[in-house]
Each structure stands twice: as C-alpha cells, then as structure tokens.
Design a protein around this motif. Structure first.
Motif, PDB file in Angstrom:
ATOM      1  N   UNK A 129      25.324  23.104 -42.964  1.00  0.00           N
ATOM      2  CA  UNK A 129      23.962  22.430 -41.611  1.00  0.00           C
ATOM      3  C   UNK A 129      22.748  21.887 -42.579  1.00  0.00           C
ATOM      4  N   UNK A 130      22.848  23.053 -43.249  1.00  0.00           N
ATOM      5  CA  UNK A 130      21.230  23.034 -44.430  1.00  0.00           C
ATOM      6  C   UNK A 130      21.282  22.461 -45.067  1.00  0.00           C
ATOM      7  N   UNK A 131      22.268  21.862 -45.670  1.00  0.00           N
ATOM      8  CA  UNK A 131      22.110  20.683 -46.456  1.00  0.00           C
ATOM      9  C   UNK A 131      21.662  19.772 -46.241  1.00  0.00           C
ATOM     10  N   UNK A 132      22.682  19.571 -45.031  1.00  0.00           N
ATOM     11  CA  UNK A 132      22.749  18.232 -44.307  1.00  0.00           C
ATOM     12  C   UNK A 132      21.269  17.942 -43.574  1.00  0.00           C
ATOM     13  N   UNK A 133      19.960  18.897 -43.482  1.00  0.00           N
ATOM     14  CA  UNK A 133      19.124  18.354 -42.858  1.00  0.00           C
ATOM     15  C   UNK A 133      18.209  18.618 -43.711  1.00  0.00           C
ATOM     16  N   UNK A 134      18.735  18.432 -44.422  1.00  0.00           N
ATOM     17  CA  UNK A 134      17.530  18.736 -45.958  1.00  0.00           C
ATOM     18  C   UNK A 134      17.013  16.664 -46.414  1.00  0.00           C
ATOM     19  N   UNK A 135      15.234  16.857 -47.023  1.00  0.00           N
ATOM     20  CA  UNK A 135      15.964  15.059 -47.300  1.00  0.00           C
ATOM     21  C   UNK A 135      16.474  14.953 -48.685  1.00  0.00           C
TER      22      UNK A 135
END
Length: 37
Positions: free
Chosen positions: A30-36
């Motif tokens: 989830x953290x990787x997906x939220x990074x631009x």
C-alpha cells in the motif's frame, strides 16, 4: 485484512505467524502504491 482477522479469531494456530507477515507485506504494498511515479 478481514480474512487475517477471522482466521486468528477462529484459532488459526500457525497462521498467527504468517498473518503478521501478510499484514506487513500488505502495508508495504500500500505504501509503494501511494507514492507518486
């Protein structure tokens, strides 16, 4: 997330260990997906 909780509530035994690892992996994803990009 719900599947992890239900399994633990039903006395998942060894899933307690793997459930924690699955939760950590899900949080990382989830953290990787939220990074631009």
């Amino acid at each position: 997330m719900e599947a992890i909780g239900v399994t633990i509530l039903m006395g998942g035994g060894s899933f307690m260990v793997y459930g924690c690892e699955a939760l950590e992996a899900m949080n990382e994803f989830e953290q990787e997906q939220s990074q631009p990009i």
